[in-house]
Design an enzyme around this catalytic site. Structure first.
Site, PDB file in Angstrom:
ATOM      1  CE  LYS A   1      20.878 -17.266   5.968  1.00 36.48           C
ATOM      2  NZ  LYS A   1      19.742 -17.247   5.046  1.00 36.48           N
TER       3      LYS A   1
ATOM      4  CD  GLU B   1      28.319 -17.920   8.578  1.00 34.10           C
ATOM      5  OE1 GLU B   1      28.066 -16.746   8.294  1.00 34.10           O
ATOM      6  OE2 GLU B   1      27.704 -18.559   9.463  1.00 34.10           O
TER       7      GLU B   1
ATOM      8  CG  ASN C   1      15.279 -13.898  10.568  1.00 35.49           C
ATOM      9  OD1 ASN C   1      15.500 -14.368  11.669  1.00 35.49           O
ATOM     10  ND2 ASN C   1      15.642 -14.516   9.467  1.00 35.49           N
TER      11      ASN C   1
ATOM     12  NE  ARG D   1      10.987 -14.540   8.474  1.00 36.08           N
ATOM     13  CZ  ARG D   1      11.208 -15.176   9.621  1.00 36.08           C
ATOM     14  NH1 ARG D   1      10.536 -14.812  10.697  1.00 36.08           N
ATOM     15  NH2 ARG D   1      12.081 -16.153   9.706  1.00 36.08           N
TER      16      ARG D   1
END
Length: 668
Positions: A125, A209, A299, A301
């Site tokens: 990330k 974050e 993502n 996928r």
């Protein structure tokens, strides 16, 4: 747009490296395309529908995912042994593992998904945010540095400003994610996030974050091919979440302007192009109260919620995945994408909403998915199937489509009402309360919805008096089976009602039952009810209660009765003795709320604790659950040790409080 096909990517057989409904979903499309399919299954899944849904199947190891569905070597070996030429990872497990994609390529197998490099870039990330910032995609401020010591993270959190989100750099699905509102909460949040992430993804590194309070969670479905083409197939709203895990998703996201949709779609395409993305992917954004969107993650996928996009576009995204993996170009261009109507998906989980959503296990005694216009049910269970702690607790997806959002919502409610499940606790009642909530009906959506509406979403902890009466009649009738008809319900003092005690969850209730054939007079503290058992075929039960006809589902599991009416299902058992009250008393003996693995014990025998203190941490269904002290006092009889596997309702510890000792099933 190019039209050539890369011959080196041709394949005619696919192994699905997954289980459950997504495995069956991929088999369905692959077989329709003429492909041979291969299933893999763990020892715990032998005999499950997905293990029988392919042309060939291979057992790949024990129940534990680490020794089966997460074992790259076993999966590659299964593909080679069965002659599979391609591997579809589904979602979860190894679907976002660059190492798995690389191992497939090294073994000469086509991985039906993006390149290992794209998976690695978006799977980290911190790296993903750097790439997004470089291509002009708005990002949330935070810290994604290599220094992972607690002092550095505390300093960076203070700089960012509270509240902050602690996020695992790897993985997703709400695992390794914690919100921190004040400095004193940070150490525990770091510990829990790191522990969860390490177990789920093998990487305990975290980032920070700035927390955007109650945003909308909007995601964009993207698709890329090996020729450099990328388009997006609309957006979805996934704001209805609990503990950062999605519960209800819909497409298109309601209430967005055409201009905002176009900007988000363009940003998602830029994100995919930046990593030369191939196949199905989802770029997720947080939309704040000011209408500004920020990159959350990508993502790499197929998403759990892909059916809502399929129902609105009329496309088969798995077919697209297979064609792109073969080297074919995308089947259409951006200008050809058309959306029709609205679709809403609700995830059915094996969990108990009345016990803080604790995951549930059990053998299904009743399983009747609904049918109807505009409805799709994705599941992979049947009567007799065992739902265990080893895998994710999602057991089905209900998807409703209509020409507009309100039609889709009403169809979803009807589908929820028509889904009968017996043998374990589930969240159908909770889903119904969510979808029928006025705020949801008005599309007032954000990630704070469930917490904010909690009182209105609370589910019944115990069955109604009517269902207790039906259960009592069923138990009494069941007890008379095998006895000659003329002797059933015989007593030396005819007409005298007999005592009957029932248990349902932690409640015990005492009644007096008079019987005449299949007609029963039941008396409790509130008066009497007459129950007539009209018909019982399979699990379909027809009864009449005080003149009102009811249709229910009923099934026996040994001497225990599963009774389903509407969205609620309850398990009843006869007990030899019970108090004359249905009230539950605060207890001091704590038992395991589910089978699981003890990952941490924080107090020793004899330690003083306060009510609410976390005594131990139990891991089950890929999540950590904190087991708290139910009262203030001293820990006694501590039976749990780190590393131990415990069973449902196994004694964990006692708290020596001033009140008399009782037993409670822990909540987490």
């Amino acid at each position: 747009m190019h039209s050539e096909i890369r011959a080196s990517r041709a394949f005619d057989s696919v192994l699905v490296a997954n289980r459950g409904e997504i495995a069956l979903r991929v088999f369905r499309t692959a077989q329709a395309m003429g492909l041979r399919t291969v299933a893999v299954y763990s020892e715990a899944d032998a005999g499950m529908p997905h293990a029988r849904g392919a042309d060939a199947a291979v057992c790949i190891g024990p129940a534990a995912a680490a020794k089966s569905y997460l074992d790259i070597g076993r999966l590659i070996d299964a593909a080679q042994r069965t002659g599979a030429q391609a591997v579809h990872p589904g979602y979860g497990f190894l679907s976002e593992s660059a190492a798995f994609a690389r191992a497939c390529a090294d073994a000469g197998l086509v991985f039906i998904g993006p390149s290992p490099a794209a998976i690695a870039d978006m799977g980290d990330k911190a790296r993903a945010k750097q790439i997004m910032a470089g291509c002009g995609v708005p990002c949330i401020s935070g810290y994604d540095g290599a220094e992972q010591d607690e002092a550095t993270l505390a300093r960076e959190a203070a700089r960012i400003g509270w509240p902050v989100m602690v996020k695992a750099i790897a993985g997703g699905g709400g695992k390794g994610l914690r919100r921190v509102d004040a400095p004193h909460q940070l150490p525990e949040a770091l510990r829990a996030a790191r522990s969860e992430a390490l177990k789920a993804f093998g990487n305990g590194a975290v980032m920070l974050e700035k927390a955007i309070l109650n945003p909308r969670h909007i995601e964009v479905q993207v698709f890329g091919d090996s020729l450099g083409n990328v388009i997006y197939l609309g957006d979805r709203d996934c704001s209805i979440q609990r503990r950062h895990q999605k519960v209800i998703e819909e497409a298109p996201a309601p209430g967005l302007s055409d201009e905002l949709r176009a900007r988000m779609g363009a940003a998602a395409v830029r994100a995919a192009l930046a990593v030369r993305y191939e196949g199905a992917g989802t770029v997720e954004f947080m939309l704040d109260a000011q209408g500004e969107f920020h990159f959350l993650e990508m993502n790499t996928r197929l998403q759990v919620e892909h059916p809502v996009t399929e129902m609105c576009t009329g496309l088969d995204l798995v077919e697209w995945q297979i064609r792109v993996a073969r080297g074919e170009p995308l089947p259409m261009q951006q200008r050809d994408v058309m959306l029709q109507g609205h679709a809403i998906e609700a995830r059915v989980y094996a969990e108990d909403p009345a016990a803080n959503f604790l995951p549930q296990t059990g053998r299904l005694t009743i399983w009747r998915p609904p049918q109807g216009a505009g409805l799709r049910v994705d599941s992979a269970l049947a009567v007799g199937a065992q739902v265990s702690t080893h895998y994710d607790p999602m057991i089905a997806k209900l998807v409703a489509h209509g020409p507009d959002r309100e039609t889709a919502r009403l169809r979803l409610l009807r589908a929820i009402d028509g889904f009968a499940i017996g043998g374990l606790r589930h969240n159908l009642s909770f889903l119904r309360r969510c979808a029928s909530n006025p705020a949801f009906a008005a599309a007032a959506l954000d990630t704070g919805f469930i917490d904010r509406e909690a009182p209105a979403l609370a589910c019944a902890e115990y069955p109604s008096r009517t269902l207790i009466a039906v259960a009592a009649a069923m138990v009494q009738s069941h007890a008379a089976e095998g006895i000659a008809p003329e002797l059933r319900h015989w007593h030396s003092r005819p007409g005298r009602p007999q005592p009957l005690s029932l248990r349902c969850r932690a409640m015990q209730v005492r009644l007096r039952v008079g019987a005449s054939g299949q007609s029963f007079e039941l008396n409790d503290d509130e008066g009497s009810l007459r129950v007539e058992l009209l018909d019982h075929v399979g699990d379909l039960l027809s009864v009449r209660v005080d003149g009102l006809d009811l249709a229910l589902h009923a099934a026996w599991s040994g001497d225990e009765l599963d009774l389903v009416h509407g969205t609620d299902g309850w398990r009843f058992a006869e007990v030899s003795a019970a108090p004359a009250s249905t009230t539950q008393t605060q207890c001091t003996r704590v038992t395991a709320p589910m089978p699981g693995h003890v990952v941490e014990v924080r107090y020793a025998d004899g330690a003083q604790v306060q009510a609410g203190d976390v005594v131990l941490v139990l891991e089950a269904m890929k999540m950590e659950h904190q087991i708290e002290a139910p009262a203030s006092g001293r820990i006694r009889q501590l039976a749990a040790v780190t590393g131990q596997q415990v069973g449902m309702r196994q004694a964990l510890f006692e708290v020596d409080a001033e009140t008399a000792a009782h037993t409670v099933e822990a909540t987490a």
